[in-house]
Design an enzyme around this catalytic site. Structure first.
Site, PDB file in Angstrom:
ATOM      1  N   LYS A 180      42.706  35.960  -4.660  1.00 47.19           N
ATOM      2  CA  LYS A 180      42.825  34.930  -5.686  1.00 47.19           C
ATOM      3  C   LYS A 180      41.621  34.948  -6.628  1.00 47.19           C
ATOM      4  CE  LYS A 180      43.068  31.986  -2.385  1.00 47.19           C
ATOM      5  NZ  LYS A 180      43.217  30.833  -1.470  1.00 47.19           N
ATOM      6  N   THR A 228      41.424  20.350  -8.059  1.00 52.10           N
ATOM      7  CA  THR A 228      41.729  21.629  -7.422  1.00 52.10           C
ATOM      8  C   THR A 228      41.616  21.562  -5.898  1.00 52.10           C
ATOM      9  OG1 THR A 228      39.411  22.314  -7.699  1.00 52.10           O
ATOM     10  CG2 THR A 228      40.973  22.953  -9.433  1.00 52.10           C
ATOM     11  N   THR A 231      44.051  23.744  -3.310  1.00 49.84           N
ATOM     12  CA  THR A 231      44.861  24.745  -4.012  1.00 49.84           C
ATOM     13  C   THR A 231      45.178  25.940  -3.106  1.00 49.84           C
ATOM     14  OG1 THR A 231      42.780  25.577  -4.953  1.00 49.84           O
ATOM     15  CG2 THR A 231      44.148  24.182  -6.363  1.00 49.84           C
ATOM     16  N   CYS A 233      45.467  25.972   0.195  1.00 53.50           N
ATOM     17  CA  CYS A 233      46.475  25.540   1.166  1.00 53.50           C
ATOM     18  C   CYS A 233      47.850  25.497   0.520  1.00 53.50           C
ATOM     19  CB  CYS A 233      46.131  24.152   1.702  1.00 53.50           C
ATOM     20  SG  CYS A 233      44.491  23.997   2.440  1.00 53.50           S
TER      21      CYS A 233
END
Length: 305
Positions: A180, A228, A231, A233
């Site tokens: 990510k 945020t 996020t 999870c």
């Protein structure tokens, strides 16, 4: 007739934005029946973590066995595990009963959005050696990737670095990596999906060169917001929900092994779901201290639209 079933193995968040609470909301929003096995109780809110009470490893295993002995699980999201003992016990159970977990999405939760540590140092090695090889997909952020690779000070700061680290993470054994890029602040929000080559030629994503991983960039508009919390999870549980939905619609109910194309689609759909949740929660001031902490996303955005 039954709904898709997704199981989460994770810690709690009493403020409702992360952990098992976020997972169950996401499962419900996406039409999956959610089961939940608790690994840790946390005392936290949008500002920070005040305390952690870890569940003994034998009781974590007991919870999971109670579910898989009775309920057909299509996918499993693994989040906060807390201790090395829990990691090793879970890995042992999964090694014995891997098919009972369906598609496994591992979110290696190490540090909360607030910066608080959520994983003991002794658990790092256990996750790398024992749990990563059992996962279909791992979803680390950039600091977690650096920590898993053993060089926590070498956090990726470019897309090129992300592609390189995703390939390195594949060498630790997971079938696929979704690295990510939310910590990169420039441009759009880009995640890098790397999938190991399959043993059967032609299996999976068309055009993948033999012996080389398939690398795909998943892009979405960057949402400028402090909200945020949870996020990671939310993304991993969304991917698990989409994977579970794929499994129950297969022609052969006895074969729920997700293929590369479906895993790619679940990752892309999960990222799109998270983007909607971020957009719909961007202006929330749920916290009494909105400028000090990080508020949650709107997990129910898809339901309310």
């Amino acid at each position: 007739m039954r709904p898709p079933v997704a199981m989460t193995i994770a810690g709690s968040d009493p403020s409702g934005g992360a952990g098992i609470q976020a997972d169950l909301k996401t499962f419900s929003a996406l039409g999956a029946y959610g089961c939940a096995c608790m690994t840790s109780l946390t005392s936290q809110n949008t500002v920070g973590v005040r305390g952690v009470h870890n569940v003994p490893e034998d009781f974590v295993v007991s919870q999971i066995e109670a579910v898989i002995d009775d309920v057909p699980v299509d996918s499993t999201k693994i989040g906060m595990l807390g201790t090395g003992e829990v990691v090793r016990s879970l890995a042992g159970l999964m090694s014995e009963r891997r098919d009972s977990f369906g598609t496994v999405i591992l979110d290696p939760v190490m540090v909360a959005t607030s910066g608080d540590t959520l994983l003991s140092q002794d658990a790092d090695a256990a996750i790398r050696a024992e749990l990563l090889p059992l996962a279909d997909l791992i979803t680390p952020n950039l600091p977690e990737s650096a920590r898993l690779l053993g060089h926590p000070d070498r956090v990726a700061d470019s897309l090129e670095d992300m592609r390189s680290q995703a390939a390195e993470l594949l060498e630790l054994g997971p079938r696929a990596v979704l690295l990510k890029g939310g910590h990169l602040r420039d441009g759009e929000a880009v995640d890098v999906l790397a999938i190991s080559p399959r043993q059967s030629p032609g299996d999976g994503v068309p055009g993948a060169p033999a012996g080389e991983p398939t690398v795909i960039e998943l892009t979405a508009p960057r949402v400028e917001t402090r909200n945020t919390h949870g996020t990671g999870c939310t993304l991993s549980s969304a991917i698990a929900a989409f994977s579970a939905r794929w499994a129950v619609h297969q022609a052969d109910p006895g074969d729920r092994t997700i293929d590369d194309a479906a895993l790619t689609a679940a990752s892309r759909d999960g990222k799109n779901f998270l983007t909607r949740a971020l957009v719909d929660g961007a202006c929330w001031e749920l916290s009494r201290l909105p400028e000090q902490g990080h508020g949650p996303v709107n997990h129910l955005a898809q339901i309310l639209r």
